[in-house]
Design a protein around this motif. Structure first.
Motif, PDB file in Angstrom:
ATOM      1  N   ALA A 138       8.559  91.695  37.553  1.00 28.87           N
ATOM      2  CA  ALA A 138       9.700  91.709  36.638  1.00 28.87           C
ATOM      3  C   ALA A 138       9.636  90.536  35.667  1.00 28.87           C
ATOM      4  O   ALA A 138       9.850  90.711  34.460  1.00 28.87           O
ATOM      5  N   LEU A 139       9.306  89.342  36.184  1.00 27.16           N
ATOM      6  CA  LEU A 139       9.282  88.171  35.302  1.00 27.16           C
ATOM      7  C   LEU A 139       8.160  88.284  34.270  1.00 27.16           C
ATOM      8  O   LEU A 139       8.377  88.094  33.074  1.00 27.16           O
ATOM      9  N   LEU A 140       6.954  88.638  34.747  1.00 33.34           N
ATOM     10  CA  LEU A 140       5.825  88.754  33.813  1.00 33.34           C
ATOM     11  C   LEU A 140       6.073  89.873  32.805  1.00 33.34           C
ATOM     12  O   LEU A 140       5.824  89.720  31.608  1.00 33.34           O
ATOM     13  N   GLY A 141       6.572  91.005  33.309  1.00 31.36           N
ATOM     14  CA  GLY A 141       6.792  92.151  32.432  1.00 31.36           C
ATOM     15  C   GLY A 141       7.874  91.875  31.405  1.00 31.36           C
ATOM     16  O   GLY A 141       7.744  92.248  30.237  1.00 31.36           O
ATOM     17  N   THR A 142       8.943  91.207  31.832  1.00 33.02           N
ATOM     18  CA  THR A 142      10.019  90.915  30.892  1.00 33.02           C
ATOM     19  C   THR A 142       9.527  89.990  29.789  1.00 33.02           C
ATOM     20  O   THR A 142       9.835  90.194  28.612  1.00 33.02           O
ATOM     21  N   TRP A 143       8.730  88.996  30.147  1.00 34.26           N
ATOM     22  CA  TRP A 143       8.202  88.104  29.108  1.00 34.26           C
ATOM     23  C   TRP A 143       7.319  88.885  28.140  1.00 34.26           C
ATOM     24  O   TRP A 143       7.372  88.681  26.923  1.00 34.26           O
ATOM     25  N   ALA A 144       6.500  89.823  28.687  1.00 35.69           N
ATOM     26  CA  ALA A 144       5.636  90.623  27.826  1.00 35.69           C
ATOM     27  C   ALA A 144       6.452  91.387  26.800  1.00 35.69           C
ATOM     28  O   ALA A 144       6.113  91.432  25.614  1.00 35.69           O
ATOM     29  N   LEU A 145       7.557  91.994  27.236  1.00 36.79           N
ATOM     30  CA  LEU A 145       8.393  92.754  26.300  1.00 36.79           C
ATOM     31  C   LEU A 145       9.077  91.837  25.306  1.00 36.79           C
ATOM     32  O   LEU A 145       9.153  92.122  24.115  1.00 36.79           O
ATOM     33  N   VAL A 146       9.592  90.719  25.826  1.00 42.45           N
ATOM     34  CA  VAL A 146      10.480  89.890  25.030  1.00 42.45           C
ATOM     35  C   VAL A 146       9.722  89.053  24.006  1.00 42.45           C
ATOM     36  O   VAL A 146      10.180  88.876  22.879  1.00 42.45           O
ATOM     37  N   VAL A 147       8.536  88.574  24.362  1.00 45.37           N
ATOM     38  CA  VAL A 147       7.829  87.705  23.418  1.00 45.37           C
ATOM     39  C   VAL A 147       7.408  88.525  22.198  1.00 45.37           C
ATOM     40  O   VAL A 147       7.618  88.119  21.050  1.00 45.37           O
ATOM     41  N   ASN A 148       6.858  89.731  22.420  1.00 43.46           N
ATOM     42  CA  ASN A 148       6.526  90.582  21.282  1.00 43.46           C
ATOM     43  C   ASN A 148       7.778  91.097  20.588  1.00 43.46           C
ATOM     44  O   ASN A 148       7.821  91.199  19.369  1.00 43.46           O
ATOM     45  N   GLY A 149       8.791  91.413  21.388  1.00 41.66           N
ATOM     46  CA  GLY A 149      10.024  91.939  20.810  1.00 41.66           C
ATOM     47  C   GLY A 149      10.682  90.935  19.881  1.00 41.66           C
ATOM     48  O   GLY A 149      11.151  91.299  18.796  1.00 41.66           O
ATOM     49  N   THR A 150      10.707  89.671  20.280  1.00 43.87           N
ATOM     50  CA  THR A 150      11.315  88.647  19.428  1.00 43.87           C
ATOM     51  C   THR A 150      10.524  88.508  18.125  1.00 43.87           C
ATOM     52  O   THR A 150      11.103  88.409  17.039  1.00 43.87           O
ATOM     53  N   PHE A 151       9.207  88.550  18.249  1.00 41.96           N
ATOM     54  CA  PHE A 151       8.371  88.433  17.054  1.00 41.96           C
ATOM     55  C   PHE A 151       8.590  89.638  16.137  1.00 41.96           C
ATOM     56  O   PHE A 151       8.792  89.491  14.927  1.00 41.96           O
ATOM     57  N   PHE A 152       8.555  90.841  16.703  1.00 42.83           N
ATOM     58  CA  PHE A 152       8.693  92.031  15.865  1.00 42.83           C
ATOM     59  C   PHE A 152      10.091  92.175  15.301  1.00 42.83           C
ATOM     60  O   PHE A 152      10.276  92.774  14.247  1.00 42.83           O
ATOM     61  N   LEU A 166      12.350  98.213  14.670  1.00 42.80           N
ATOM     62  CA  LEU A 166      11.874  97.430  15.817  1.00 42.80           C
ATOM     63  C   LEU A 166      11.205  98.297  16.893  1.00 42.80           C
ATOM     64  O   LEU A 166      10.054  98.040  17.249  1.00 42.80           O
ATOM     65  N   PRO A 167      11.883  99.344  17.409  1.00 40.09           N
ATOM     66  CA  PRO A 167      11.178 100.169  18.410  1.00 40.09           C
ATOM     67  C   PRO A 167       9.924 100.816  17.855  1.00 40.09           C
ATOM     68  O   PRO A 167       8.934 100.949  18.583  1.00 40.09           O
ATOM     69  N   LEU A 168       9.929 101.182  16.575  1.00 40.26           N
ATOM     70  CA  LEU A 168       8.757 101.851  16.011  1.00 40.26           C
ATOM     71  C   LEU A 168       7.525 100.969  16.056  1.00 40.26           C
ATOM     72  O   LEU A 168       6.419 101.448  16.272  1.00 40.26           O
ATOM     73  N   ILE A 169       7.680  99.663  15.826  1.00 39.72           N
ATOM     74  CA  ILE A 169       6.490  98.815  15.879  1.00 39.72           C
ATOM     75  C   ILE A 169       6.287  98.182  17.256  1.00 39.72           C
ATOM     76  O   ILE A 169       5.176  97.866  17.632  1.00 39.72           O
ATOM     77  N   LEU A 170       7.374  98.037  18.028  1.00 42.81           N
ATOM     78  CA  LEU A 170       7.235  97.371  19.334  1.00 42.81           C
ATOM     79  C   LEU A 170       6.624  98.293  20.389  1.00 42.81           C
ATOM     80  O   LEU A 170       5.753  97.867  21.156  1.00 42.81           O
ATOM     81  N   PHE A 171       7.047  99.560  20.426  1.00 42.85           N
ATOM     82  CA  PHE A 171       6.620 100.435  21.521  1.00 42.85           C
ATOM     83  C   PHE A 171       5.109 100.672  21.552  1.00 42.85           C
ATOM     84  O   PHE A 171       4.510 100.560  22.629  1.00 42.85           O
ATOM     85  N   PRO A 172       4.454 101.004  20.419  1.00 44.40           N
ATOM     86  CA  PRO A 172       3.005 101.226  20.522  1.00 44.40           C
ATOM     87  C   PRO A 172       2.244 100.029  21.070  1.00 44.40           C
ATOM     88  O   PRO A 172       1.380 100.173  21.928  1.00 44.40           O
ATOM     89  N   ILE A 173       2.596  98.821  20.593  1.00 48.08           N
ATOM     90  CA  ILE A 173       1.888  97.629  21.052  1.00 48.08           C
ATOM     91  C   ILE A 173       2.183  97.365  22.530  1.00 48.08           C
ATOM     92  O   ILE A 173       1.353  96.835  23.261  1.00 48.08           O
ATOM     93  N   SER A 174       3.379  97.750  22.981  1.00 51.21           N
ATOM     94  CA  SER A 174       3.783  97.424  24.354  1.00 51.21           C
ATOM     95  C   SER A 174       3.276  98.428  25.376  1.00 51.21           C
ATOM     96  O   SER A 174       3.549  98.244  26.564  1.00 51.21           O
ATOM     97  N   ILE A 175       2.606  99.476  24.954  1.00 53.01           N
ATOM     98  CA  ILE A 175       2.201 100.524  25.904  1.00 53.01           C
ATOM     99  C   ILE A 175       1.414  99.971  27.096  1.00 53.01           C
ATOM    100  O   ILE A 175       1.745 100.282  28.238  1.00 53.01           O
ATOM    101  N   PRO A 176       0.391  99.110  26.896  1.00 54.31           N
ATOM    102  CA  PRO A 176      -0.317  98.615  28.083  1.00 54.31           C
ATOM    103  C   PRO A 176       0.573  97.808  29.026  1.00 54.31           C
ATOM    104  O   PRO A 176       0.465  97.940  30.252  1.00 54.31           O
ATOM    105  N   ALA A 177       1.479  96.998  28.461  1.00 56.46           N
ATOM    106  CA  ALA A 177       2.385  96.218  29.314  1.00 56.46           C
ATOM    107  C   ALA A 177       3.290  97.145  30.101  1.00 56.46           C
ATOM    108  O   ALA A 177       3.506  96.955  31.307  1.00 56.46           O
ATOM    109  N   LEU A 178       3.795  98.171  29.421  1.00 54.32           N
ATOM    110  CA  LEU A 178       4.700  99.101  30.087  1.00 54.32           C
ATOM    111  C   LEU A 178       3.973  99.844  31.199  1.00 54.32           C
ATOM    112  O   LEU A 178       4.499 100.018  32.298  1.00 54.32           O
ATOM    113  N   LEU A 179       2.751 100.274  30.892  1.00 51.84           N
ATOM    114  CA  LEU A 179       1.940 100.972  31.897  1.00 51.84           C
ATOM    115  C   LEU A 179       1.736 100.071  33.120  1.00 51.84           C
ATOM    116  O   LEU A 179       1.882 100.505  34.268  1.00 51.84           O
TER     117      LEU A 179
END
Lengths: 224, 43, 229
Positions: A138-152, A166-179
């Motif tokens: 949860a901690l690692l995954g949340t940082w993965a989402l949030v660090v890119n999310g804040t930037f995007f 925001l979701p349009l550019i964030l989701f494609p990049i986040s696919i590996p983290a989400l997986l």
């Protein structure tokens, strides 16, 4: 002022404002709650099944909820011309970015802590694997989402139709983290596989993208 | 879908996409050129 | 310069005609898959060209952030769009091949999924370019391009771990890989032809980008002079 000093000041300011208004956390909480309820109608799972699909449900709910908060990250600063002021001040840009990212991280972690009991109740979840691993994921995954999310969010705030961008550019990049998050969570809950590879992958993802964000944030902040 | 049909479809699709993209580029070219001309006449 | 480009376009068309002839009529028919294997001669060169385009896009984006010149940004915009076009061809010809051979249109295997994610990333790049305003577009797009490029190996690694079904690369793979020399011949002609088509499209798109920039600059100059229109 040093990077750490600016980061701490900005972070404390954001946390204090959030503590007084509770806008972000309330809207995220309600949104995540809605997603949980709608998913339970859509899938109507038994305890055995829910253990298999819970990883996906939990992270999709948190991802959507996080976008709600991330979209608000820069809105206030833009409205009051804080970003322009920040640009002409000698304060290091990355300090501002880190403060925002850590603030968002904190909000989303609080959301997860509040929502976790609800998932357990609604989906009758009992983990077969060790629970402490779930916290690491949860901690690692949340940082993965949030660090890119804040930037995007800083990118999308400068476009037309900001909220949808925001979701349009964030989701494609986040696919590996989400997986990685979904698969790690499922393997811990079912206890059928080792989540080690996914935890390592999340750690690599976090390190790589934190570096890229810190490298590029100054250019984005100064974009005319 | 059998082999030869699939083969023909794939080749035709490739051509359609490439030509379609080229067509869209040329259309955009014409529009920009016209805008340029309008501008010179009007300005 | 213009004559040179026209000569190159004619050369590309001739090359493409020749390579298509090689692929359809000269290359031997594959034993197990039959005629449908000839899709390979369009599918793989398209993937190669898309890959080259995305790599050029990355280099141009880095160059833009460094030098801040419009030419780099023009190359980045052109290569992303042409790359998405070729990536679309890959994603459509792939399932058309898979249906007769595997019996299914699509499978969530490493290579297919990575290509799809790649396509999604660069489509989001194009959307960002379209929706961002004025002088900010270049910086925002360049930043996103770097994120996208860094993401690709991570996507590939993670999905490879997830599942794999795609035939292993026939070129330079394991011991059993390798094509019949006649097939290899046709394949390389197509590779050359598609690369040239990619170059032609990128040049055209680049010129369009530069022209659009010029129109915009003229508009801005006129507006500064007090709106003479």
């Amino acid at each position: 002022m040093t990077t750490i000093g600016v980061t701490r000041t900005t972070l404390l300011k954001d946390l204090r404002m959030e503590w007084r208004s509770k806008d972000a956390i309330n809207s995220m909480l309600f949104f995540a709650l809605l997603v949980v309820v709608i998913f339970s109608f859509a899938f109507n799972p038994t305890a055995e099944e829910s253990r298999r699909i819970a990883g996906g449900l939990i992270w999709v709910a948190f991802l959507f909820a996080a976008v709600v908060a991330l979209n608000q990250t820069w809105a206030r600063e833009l409205r009051n011309q804080v970003l322009d002021a920040y640009r002409v001040s000698p304060a290091p840009p990355n300090a501002l970015f880190l403060a925002k990212a850590i603030g968002n991280f904190f909000f989303v972690v609080v959301l997860e802590a509040l929502m976790a009991p609800l998932f357990v109740v609604f989906y009758d979840l009992r983990s077969v694997g060790p629970v402490w691993q779930l916290i690491v994921v949860a901690l690692l995954g949340t940082w993965a989402l949030v660090v890119n999310g804040t930037f995007f969010a800083a990118l999308s705030i400068r476009t037309r139709s900001r909220e949808i961008m925001l979701p349009l550019i964030l989701f494609p990049i986040s696919i590996p983290a989400l997986l990685a998050m979904v698969d790690a969570t499922t393997s811990i809950l079912t206890g059928e596989a080792s989540p080690d590879f996914w935890i390592k992958m999340l750690a690599v993802y976090d390190v790589v993208f934190t570096a890229v964000c810190l490298l590029l944030f100054e250019s984005v902040l100064n974009a005319e | 879908m059998t082999g030869p049909v699939a083969l023909k479809t794939a080749y035709i699709v490739t051509w359609v996409i490439l030509l379609g993209y080229l067509g869209s580029l040329l259309r955009r070219f014409r529009r920009v050129r016209e805008e340029m001309k309008d501008f010179k006449r009007g300005g | 310069m213009k004559n040179l480009f026209i000569a190159f376009v004619v050369f590309t068309l001739a090359l493409l005609a020749f390579s298509t002839y090689q692929a359809l009529f000269v290359a031997p028919t594959e034993q197990t898959m039959g005629e449908v294997q000839r899709i390979f001669y369009y599918h793989v060169p398209s993937a190669w060209t898309a890959g080259v385009c995305f790599f050029v896009n990355f280099l141009a984006s880095v160059a833009y952030l460094w030098k801040r010149n419009l030419a780099s940004d023009g190359v980045a915009a052109a290569s992303a769009e042409v790359g998405v076009t070729f990536c679309t061809i890959v994603l459509i010809t792939g399932p058309i091949w898979a249906r007769p051979v595997w019996g299914i249109w699509w499978t969530w295997d490493a290579r297919l999924t990575t290509t799809l994610v790649l396509w999604l990333i660069y489509v989001s790049y194009l959307v960002l370019r379209r929706f961002s305003a004025g002088g900010q577009t270049q910086v925002l797009a360049a930043a996103l391009a770097i994120f996208g490029f860094v993401d690709v190996p991570i996507v590939y690694m993670s999905i490879r771990w997830f599942r794999t079904q795609h035939p292993s690369p026939v070129m330079g793979g394991g011991e059993n890989s390798g094509l019949d020399p006649a097939m290899l011949h046709a394949f390389f002609w197509n590779l050359a032809a598609f690369t040239c088509v990619g170059i032609v499209l990128m040049v055209v798109r680049y010129r369009l980008q530069m022209l659009e920039e010029k129109v915009e600059a003229t508009h801005a100059a006129a507006a500064l002079q007090g709106g003479s229109r």
